[in-house]
Design a protein around this motif. Structure first.
Motif, PDB file in Angstrom:
ATOM      1  N   ASN A   3       0.833  -1.200   0.000  1.00  0.00           N
ATOM      2  CA  ASN A   3       0.000   0.000   0.000  1.00  0.00           C
ATOM      3  C   ASN A   3       0.870   1.253   0.000  1.00  0.00           C
ATOM      4  N   LYS A   5       0.777   5.847  -0.895  1.00  0.00           N
ATOM      5  CA  LYS A   5       0.019   7.069  -1.130  1.00  0.00           C
ATOM      6  C   LYS A   5       0.507   7.692  -2.431  1.00  0.00           C
ATOM      7  N   LYS A   7       0.268  11.053  -4.959  1.00  0.00           N
ATOM      8  CA  LYS A   7      -0.100  12.459  -5.084  1.00  0.00           C
ATOM      9  C   LYS A   7       0.245  12.959  -6.482  1.00  0.00           C
ATOM     10  N   TYR A  19       4.547   7.843  -2.054  1.00  0.00           N
ATOM     11  CA  TYR A  19       5.144   7.835  -0.721  1.00  0.00           C
ATOM     12  C   TYR A  19       5.078   6.419  -0.159  1.00  0.00           C
ATOM     13  N   TYR A  64      -2.855  18.050  -3.542  1.00  0.00           N
ATOM     14  CA  TYR A  64      -3.440  17.149  -2.548  1.00  0.00           C
ATOM     15  C   TYR A  64      -4.908  16.825  -2.787  1.00  0.00           C
ATOM     16  N   ASP A  66      -8.017  14.721  -3.593  1.00  0.00           N
ATOM     17  CA  ASP A  66      -8.347  13.298  -3.587  1.00  0.00           C
ATOM     18  C   ASP A  66      -9.485  13.077  -4.564  1.00  0.00           C
ATOM     19  N   GLU A 205      -5.538   8.775  -3.887  1.00  0.00           N
ATOM     20  CA  GLU A 205      -4.813   8.637  -2.623  1.00  0.00           C
ATOM     21  C   GLU A 205      -4.233   7.237  -2.441  1.00  0.00           C
ATOM     22  N   ASP A 206      -5.084   6.267  -2.202  1.00  0.00           N
ATOM     23  CA  ASP A 206      -4.625   4.927  -1.826  1.00  0.00           C
ATOM     24  C   ASP A 206      -4.488   4.018  -3.046  1.00  0.00           C
TER      25      ASP A 206
END
Length: 215
Positions: A3, A5, A7, A19, A64, A66, A205-206
């Motif tokens: 998993n 992140k 951006k 990230y 940022y 989402d 995001e994920d």
């Protein structure tokens, strides 16, 4: 699969920041011109990446937003299609070009070439934006696959894509047969949507990533 992140980079449609375990990586989200027409192949084709220093990370201002929390693509496209069709039914008679189907086909091909050229130039511009800040010589030392964690997000993206393709196909047939300039404008709008949809395939995001190869 791990998993991470993801951006976006401000004012850049091509590169993403990932990230993972306290480190930041720059990823080239495009998979060549084929991803302009089949954007969700980006989830299965390995992507080039490179590790960023803290200094370079700060230079790339992060966006940022989402996109998983935005309204569904399907709803947006349906509303656009209904509004356009309702409007055009009243005024399309004033935009007939009286050309043959072959002539309309030539016009359509010219606009296809122009639209694809524009999309490629936007991608090149995005790359130049990053190379003006840092070197990309290390790009490709490692490759990864990036897949959204949310199945619902994948269905939303795919649904929006199918609806856009259907509207594009319909306006293509209408322009070729009827020779109406408004149909050409509508086709161009939705064709450009198809070409830029790959921007949304890896933007949220994920995500889950699979590391493919290291040098």
């Amino acid at each position: 699969m791990k998993n991470v992140k993801v951006k976006g980079v401000t004012r850049n449609i091509r590169y993403r920041l990932i990230y993972f375990e306290g480190e930041c990586f720059l990823v080239d989200s495009e998979s060549g011109c084929i991803s302009y027409f089949f954007p969700f192949l980006d989830w299965f084709i390995p992507k080039k990446m490179m590790k960023l220093s803290k200094e370079n990370e700060k230079k790339l201002v992060v966006l940022y937003n989402d996109y998983q929390k935005k309204p569904a693509f399907l709803t947006i496209y349906a509303a656009i299609a209904i509004a356009i069709s309702s409007f055009l039914n009243r005024i399309d008679v004033y935009f007939d070009n009286n050309l043959t189907i072959k002539a309309n086909g030539v016009v359509l091909c010219v606009f296809i070439i122009l639209a694809i050229t524009f999309r490629i130039q936007m991608s090149i511009r995005a790359k130049k934006m990053v190379t003006s800040i840092m070197s990309l010589e290390a790009m490709g030392e490692q490759k990864i696959r990036i897949i959204p964690s949310s199945i619902a997000y994948m269905f939303k993206c795919f649904g929006g894509y199918l609806l856009t393709v259907l509207v594009c196909w319909a306006t293509t047939a209408m322009f070729l047969n009827n020779g109406n300039w408004l149909m050409l404008i509508c086709w161009l709008i939705f064709f450009l949507m198809i070409l830029f949809l790959n921007v949304f395939s890896i933007l949220g995001e994920d995500y889950k990533v699979q590391f493919i190869k290291s040098k």
